[in-house]
Design a protein around this motif. Structure first.
Motif, mmCIF file in Angstrom:
data_model
loop_
_atom_site.group_PDB
_atom_site.id
_atom_site.type_symbol
_atom_site.label_atom_id
_atom_site.label_comp_id
_atom_site.label_asym_id
_atom_site.label_seq_id
_atom_site.Cartn_x
_atom_site.Cartn_y
_atom_site.Cartn_z
ATOM 1 N N UNK A 101 50.655 59.371 35.822
ATOM 2 C CA UNK A 101 51.420 58.162 36.062
ATOM 3 C C UNK A 101 50.574 56.952 35.709
ATOM 4 N N UNK A 102 50.681 55.937 36.553
ATOM 5 C CA UNK A 102 49.916 54.716 36.324
ATOM 6 C C UNK A 102 49.155 54.312 37.581
ATOM 7 N N UNK A 103 48.240 53.420 37.391
ATOM 8 C CA UNK A 103 47.480 52.840 38.491
ATOM 9 C C UNK A 103 46.738 51.613 38.001
ATOM 10 N N UNK A 104 46.067 50.961 38.905
ATOM 11 C CA UNK A 104 45.271 49.777 38.567
ATOM 12 C C UNK A 104 43.807 50.059 38.896
ATOM 13 N N UNK A 105 42.932 49.500 38.091
ATOM 14 C CA UNK A 105 41.509 49.643 38.341
ATOM 15 C C UNK A 105 40.832 48.285 38.253
ATOM 16 N N UNK A 106 39.668 48.192 38.877
ATOM 17 C CA UNK A 106 38.878 46.970 38.788
ATOM 18 C C UNK A 106 37.414 47.306 39.034
ATOM 19 N N UNK A 107 36.499 46.430 38.620
ATOM 20 C CA UNK A 107 35.070 46.692 38.821
ATOM 21 C C UNK A 107 34.717 46.745 40.302
ATOM 22 N N UNK A 108 33.832 47.635 40.696
ATOM 23 C CA UNK A 108 33.443 47.736 42.104
ATOM 24 C C UNK A 108 32.895 46.432 42.676
ATOM 25 N N UNK A 109 32.200 45.647 41.865
ATOM 26 C CA UNK A 109 31.592 44.411 42.366
ATOM 27 C C UNK A 109 32.637 43.456 42.936
ATOM 28 N N UNK A 110 33.844 43.467 42.347
ATOM 29 C CA UNK A 110 34.910 42.575 42.828
ATOM 30 C C UNK A 110 35.331 42.986 44.237
ATOM 31 N N UNK A 111 35.539 44.281 44.436
ATOM 32 C CA UNK A 111 35.937 44.763 45.759
ATOM 33 C C UNK A 111 34.842 44.508 46.784
ATOM 34 N N UNK A 112 33.598 44.778 46.421
ATOM 35 C CA UNK A 112 32.489 44.609 47.358
ATOM 36 C C UNK A 112 32.325 43.147 47.767
ATOM 37 N N UNK A 113 32.549 42.251 46.834
ATOM 38 C CA UNK A 113 32.450 40.822 47.157
ATOM 39 C C UNK A 113 33.478 40.429 48.212
ATOM 40 N N UNK A 114 34.706 40.930 48.063
ATOM 41 C CA UNK A 114 35.753 40.629 49.037
ATOM 42 C C UNK A 114 35.514 41.356 50.355
ATOM 43 N N UNK A 115 35.021 42.590 50.273
ATOM 44 C CA UNK A 115 34.735 43.363 51.485
ATOM 45 C C UNK A 115 33.669 42.669 52.319
ATOM 46 N N UNK A 116 32.660 42.124 51.667
ATOM 47 C CA UNK A 116 31.554 41.480 52.370
ATOM 48 C C UNK A 116 31.950 40.173 53.055
#
Length: 242
Positions: A101-116
Motif C-alpha cells: 500500500x502506501x505510507x509516509x516517511x520522514x528523517x528520524x532527526x525531525x521526529x526526535x526534535x519534536x519528541x524532545x
C-alpha cells in the motif's frame, strides 16, 4: 491511488495538535510500500521513520537457523521507529511490508526534535509504545499457548482492523512464516475456517465472509491488543470531535 492518500489516514498523525502537525507535515514524504519490501534490516540503523496509511509492516525476529516469526505488526494505527526515541539506533528485528500500500516517511532527526520538546507528541508516542509492547507480549503468549487456528483468527482480525473489509493477498507460506509455524498447520487451520464459512481462500487470496465467526473462535489475545490500542485511538476521536 496515491492521489487519494492523506497523512491523516495514519491515526498517530491524525491525533497530533495542529501546531505539531504543521511542524512535521513539510517533512512527510509519500512512498509506495510493496509487499515484501524490507524497510529495516536486523541490526541496521533506521534511515526513516514510517507512518503506514494503507499498508502493514511486519516486525520479524530472525533466528540463527534462518527461522523467523512475527513479533508485532504496524498499520495505520502506528509508526515504525520507536527505537529511535527510546535510545537505540537499531533493532534486532527485521521490518518487512506484509501488506502492500502506501505510507509516509520522514528523517528520524525531525521526529526526535519534536519528541524532545516534551509536549503532547511525546506523550502520544510513549502511549503508542506501551500499546506496541502489549502487542509484542501478547503475541509471545499466543504463540506459546493457543492453537494455530486461534492464532490465524487473531492475525486476520488485526489485519482487518487496519485495512477494513477487503480481500487479503497472503499465501499460506507467508502466514506460516509470520506465525512461526509449519505451513501444513496453516493449511489445516485455514481449511477449518473455510469449512465453518468464516473465510474463502483461493490462490493466495483470503476473503473474510463471517467476521463474527472469527471473533467467536479467536483467543483472548485479540481483545487484549485491541483494547490497548483503543486507548490510543481515543486521542483521534477527541481531536475529530473538537
Amino acid at each position: 491511488m496515491s492521489s487519494k492518500q492523506d497523512p491523516n489516514q495514519n491515526h498517530l498523525l491524525a491525533a497530533l495538535l495542529e501546531v505539531e502537525y504543521d511542524r512535521i507535515f513539510p517533512h512527510l514524504e509519500l512512498v509506495p510500500m510493496k509487499l515484501g519490501d524490507v524497510l529495516v534490516e536486523s541490526g541496521d540503523k533506521q534511515q526513516y521513520v514510517y507512518f503506514p496509511t494503507t499498508s502493514i509492516i511486519s516486525l520479524h525476529y530472525l533466528l540463527e537457523n534462518g527461522g523467523s516469526s512475527e513479533i508485532a505488526g504496524v498499520g495505520n494505527e502506528g509508526m515504525l521507529g520507536v527505537t529511535l526515541f527510546m535510545g537505540g539506533d537499531s533493532t534486532p528485528s527485521r521490518s518487512v511490508v506484509q501488506t502492500g500500500g502506501f505510507g509516509y516517511r520522514m528523517p528520524p532527526a525531525v521526529l526526535l526534535e519534536q519528541f524532545d520538546r516534551a509536549g503532547p507528541l511525546m506523550r502520544l508516542l510513549l502511549r503508542y509504545t506501551q500499546a506496541l509492547l502489549t502487542q509484542m507480549s501478547q503475541t509471545a503468549v499466543c504463540n506459546r499457548h493457543h492453537t494455530v487456528e486461534q492464532q490465524l483468527c487473531r492475525w486476520l482480525l488485526l489485519t482487518l482492523d487496519r485495512l477494513g473489509p477487503k480481500e487479503l493477498t497472503m499465501t499460506q507460506e507467508l502466514i506460516a512464516n509470520m506465525l512461526g509455524v509449519r505451513r501444513e498447520g496453516v493449511t489445516e487451520a485455514a481449511g477449518r475456517l473455510q469449512s465453518y464459512g468464516y473465510i474463502s481462500y483461493r490462490r493466495g487470496h483470503i476473503t473474510v465472509l463471517d467476521r463474527k465467526g472469527l471473533e467467536q473462535d479467536v483467543c483472548e489475545c485479540y481483545q487484549v491488543v485491541k483494547k490497548e490500542f483503543a486507548r490510543l485511538l481515543s486521542d483521534v476521536r477527541h481531536r475529530q470531535a473538537a
